[in-house]
Motif scaffolding. Structure first.
Motif, PDB file in Angstrom:
ATOM      1  N   LYS A  32      -4.348   9.838  11.920  1.00 35.15           N
ATOM      2  CA  LYS A  32      -4.460   8.580  11.169  1.00 35.15           C
ATOM      3  C   LYS A  32      -3.219   8.374  10.304  1.00 35.15           C
ATOM      4  N   ILE A  33      -2.813   9.418   9.591  1.00 38.42           N
ATOM      5  CA  ILE A  33      -1.636   9.320   8.722  1.00 38.42           C
ATOM      6  C   ILE A  33      -0.406   8.950   9.538  1.00 38.42           C
ATOM      7  N   ASN A  34      -0.213   9.596  10.672  1.00 41.70           N
ATOM      8  CA  ASN A  34       0.935   9.283  11.528  1.00 41.70           C
ATOM      9  C   ASN A  34       0.898   7.836  11.997  1.00 41.70           C
ATOM     10  N   LEU A  35      -0.291   7.332  12.268  1.00 46.79           N
ATOM     11  CA  LEU A  35      -0.439   5.967  12.748  1.00 46.79           C
ATOM     12  C   LEU A  35      -0.203   4.942  11.632  1.00 46.79           C
ATOM     13  N   VAL A  36      -0.892   5.103  10.506  1.00 42.77           N
ATOM     14  CA  VAL A  36      -0.810   4.082   9.450  1.00 42.77           C
ATOM     15  C   VAL A  36       0.528   4.096   8.720  1.00 42.77           C
ATOM     16  N   CYS A  37       1.189   5.240   8.685  1.00 44.22           N
ATOM     17  CA  CYS A  37       2.469   5.319   7.968  1.00 44.22           C
ATOM     18  C   CYS A  37       3.595   4.572   8.674  1.00 44.22           C
ATOM     19  N   LYS A  38       3.341   4.101   9.865  1.00 43.43           N
ATOM     20  CA  LYS A  38       4.324   3.269  10.555  1.00 43.43           C
ATOM     21  C   LYS A  38       4.321   1.841  10.016  1.00 43.43           C
ATOM     22  N   ASN A  39       3.301   1.497   9.259  1.00 41.63           N
ATOM     23  CA  ASN A  39       3.184   0.158   8.680  1.00 41.63           C
ATOM     24  C   ASN A  39       4.135   0.027   7.491  1.00 41.63           C
ATOM     25  N   ARG A  40       4.974  -1.006   7.508  1.00 43.43           N
ATOM     26  CA  ARG A  40       5.988  -1.181   6.458  1.00 43.43           C
ATOM     27  C   ARG A  40       5.372  -1.433   5.084  1.00 43.43           C
ATOM     28  N   LEU A  42       2.469  -0.424   3.943  1.00 43.31           N
ATOM     29  CA  LEU A  42       1.935   0.840   3.436  1.00 43.31           C
ATOM     30  C   LEU A  42       3.064   1.767   3.018  1.00 43.31           C
ATOM     31  N   GLN A  43       4.129   1.802   3.790  1.00 44.92           N
ATOM     32  CA  GLN A  43       5.256   2.667   3.453  1.00 44.92           C
ATOM     33  C   GLN A  43       5.857   2.273   2.100  1.00 44.92           C
ATOM     34  N   LYS A  44       5.891   0.985   1.796  1.00 45.64           N
ATOM     35  CA  LYS A  44       6.386   0.535   0.486  1.00 45.64           C
ATOM     36  C   LYS A  44       5.478   1.035  -0.637  1.00 45.64           C
ATOM     37  N   LEU A  45       4.161   0.976  -0.414  1.00 43.73           N
ATOM     38  CA  LEU A  45       3.221   1.475  -1.425  1.00 43.73           C
ATOM     39  C   LEU A  45       3.383   2.989  -1.615  1.00 43.73           C
ATOM     40  N   ILE A  46       3.559   3.704  -0.526  1.00 47.22           N
ATOM     41  CA  ILE A  46       3.742   5.161  -0.602  1.00 47.22           C
ATOM     42  C   ILE A  46       5.040   5.488  -1.335  1.00 47.22           C
ATOM     43  N   ASP A  47       6.110   4.773  -1.015  1.00 47.46           N
ATOM     44  CA  ASP A  47       7.389   4.987  -1.698  1.00 47.46           C
ATOM     45  C   ASP A  47       7.262   4.716  -3.192  1.00 47.46           C
ATOM     46  N   ASN A  48       6.548   3.649  -3.543  1.00 48.95           N
ATOM     47  CA  ASN A  48       6.329   3.311  -4.951  1.00 48.95           C
ATOM     48  C   ASN A  48       5.522   4.414  -5.638  1.00 48.95           C
ATOM     49  N   PHE A  49       4.471   4.891  -4.965  1.00 51.56           N
ATOM     50  CA  PHE A  49       3.648   5.969  -5.508  1.00 51.56           C
ATOM     51  C   PHE A  49       4.498   7.216  -5.751  1.00 51.56           C
ATOM     52  N   ASN A  50       5.263   7.615  -4.740  1.00 55.63           N
ATOM     53  CA  ASN A  50       6.094   8.813  -4.860  1.00 55.63           C
ATOM     54  C   ASN A  50       7.140   8.682  -5.958  1.00 55.63           C
ATOM     55  N   GLU A  72      -5.578   0.920  -3.472  1.00 59.67           N
ATOM     56  CA  GLU A  72      -4.865  -0.112  -2.728  1.00 59.67           C
ATOM     57  C   GLU A  72      -4.354   0.442  -1.387  1.00 59.67           C
ATOM     58  N   MET A  73      -3.836   1.663  -1.404  1.00 59.54           N
ATOM     59  CA  MET A  73      -3.364   2.278  -0.163  1.00 59.54           C
ATOM     60  C   MET A  73      -4.513   2.542   0.805  1.00 59.54           C
ATOM     61  N   ARG A  74      -5.644   3.003   0.300  1.00 58.66           N
ATOM     62  CA  ARG A  74      -6.798   3.276   1.173  1.00 58.66           C
ATOM     63  C   ARG A  74      -7.344   1.994   1.797  1.00 58.66           C
ATOM     64  N   VAL A  75      -7.394   0.927   1.015  1.00 58.32           N
ATOM     65  CA  VAL A  75      -7.869  -0.357   1.544  1.00 58.32           C
ATOM     66  C   VAL A  75      -6.933  -0.842   2.652  1.00 58.32           C
ATOM     67  N   LEU A  76      -5.631  -0.729   2.417  1.00 60.39           N
ATOM     68  CA  LEU A  76      -4.660  -1.142   3.426  1.00 60.39           C
ATOM     69  C   LEU A  76      -4.781  -0.276   4.682  1.00 60.39           C
ATOM     70  N   GLU A  77      -4.968   1.024   4.516  1.00 61.30           N
ATOM     71  CA  GLU A  77      -5.150   1.910   5.672  1.00 61.30           C
ATOM     72  C   GLU A  77      -6.344   1.468   6.506  1.00 61.30           C
ATOM     73  N   SER A  78      -7.448   1.139   5.852  1.00 57.16           N
ATOM     74  CA  SER A  78      -8.642   0.683   6.572  1.00 57.16           C
ATOM     75  C   SER A  78      -8.390  -0.648   7.276  1.00 57.16           C
ATOM     76  N   ARG A  79      -7.635  -1.532   6.632  1.00 58.75           N
ATOM     77  CA  ARG A  79      -7.287  -2.809   7.281  1.00 58.75           C
ATOM     78  C   ARG A  79      -6.425  -2.568   8.511  1.00 58.75           C
ATOM     79  N   ILE A  80      -5.486  -1.639   8.407  1.00 53.61           N
ATOM     80  CA  ILE A  80      -4.612  -1.318   9.537  1.00 53.61           C
ATOM     81  C   ILE A  80      -5.439  -0.778  10.699  1.00 53.61           C
ATOM     82  N   LEU A  81      -6.405   0.059  10.376  1.00 56.10           N
ATOM     83  CA  LEU A  81      -7.238   0.682  11.412  1.00 56.10           C
ATOM     84  C   LEU A  81      -8.410  -0.200  11.843  1.00 56.10           C
TER      85      LEU A  81
END
Length: 151
Positions: A32-40, A42-50, A72-81
């Motif tokens: 799941k992580i490999n799949l959803v992290c391809k979303n731009r 989500l990647q922006k949210l992850i970069d902001n978090f980090n 917010e990241m979890r909601v987006l992950e569920s939307r992606i999936l």
């Protein structure tokens, strides 16, 4: 960051490290992580978090802002999936993983004597772990005095 904090603490104080995770998260979680992290987005949210975690450390990780960003990241992950079987499986796996941590803490407390302890978990688990701790206070025989660190 949690491991780094434990290592720094060990330079000043002697303590016993007791892992409460028996297993890592499932292969489905990693897929799941490999799949959803391809979303731009989500990647922006992850970069902001980090970035915020690197800049502000535990002050950020223990904040409501962090909890909200994780949500917010979890909601987006569920939307992606699109609420797929993978999404449902991963949510169930995370739930089981967190419940097992809490059970292991209570089991350890039932079988060992000590004055105080620290339970550290990743920020992604913070909100749901706190809910599980609150629920466990009424369900468990051993009564623990939990202090939740927040800023």
């Amino acid at each position: 960051m949690e491991i780094s904090a434990i290592q720094k603490y060990s330079y000043k104080t002697s303590f016993q490290y007791v892992p409460v995770c028996e297993n890592g998260l499932s292969d489905t979680f990693h897929k799941k992580i490999n799949l959803v992290c391809k979303n731009r987005e989500l990647q922006k949210l992850i970069d902001n978090f980090n970035y915020r975690a690197a800049q502000n450390g535990f002050e950020f990780l223990n904040s409501l802002e962090c909890v909200n960003l994780q949500e917010e990241m979890r909601v987006l992950e569920s939307r992606i999936l699109i609420n797929s079987e993978m999404d449902k499986t991963v949510k169930a796996d995370i739930e089981a993983y967190e419940i097992l941590m809490i059970r292991n803490i209570y089991s350890y407390c039932n079988n060992n004597n000590f004055v105080s302890a620290i339970f550290m978990c990743g920020a992604a688990h913070r909100k749901s772990i706190i809910k599980k701790i609150e629920k466990s206070k009424t369900n468990e025989q051993v009564k623990l005095s939990w202090t939740i660190f927040e800023n």
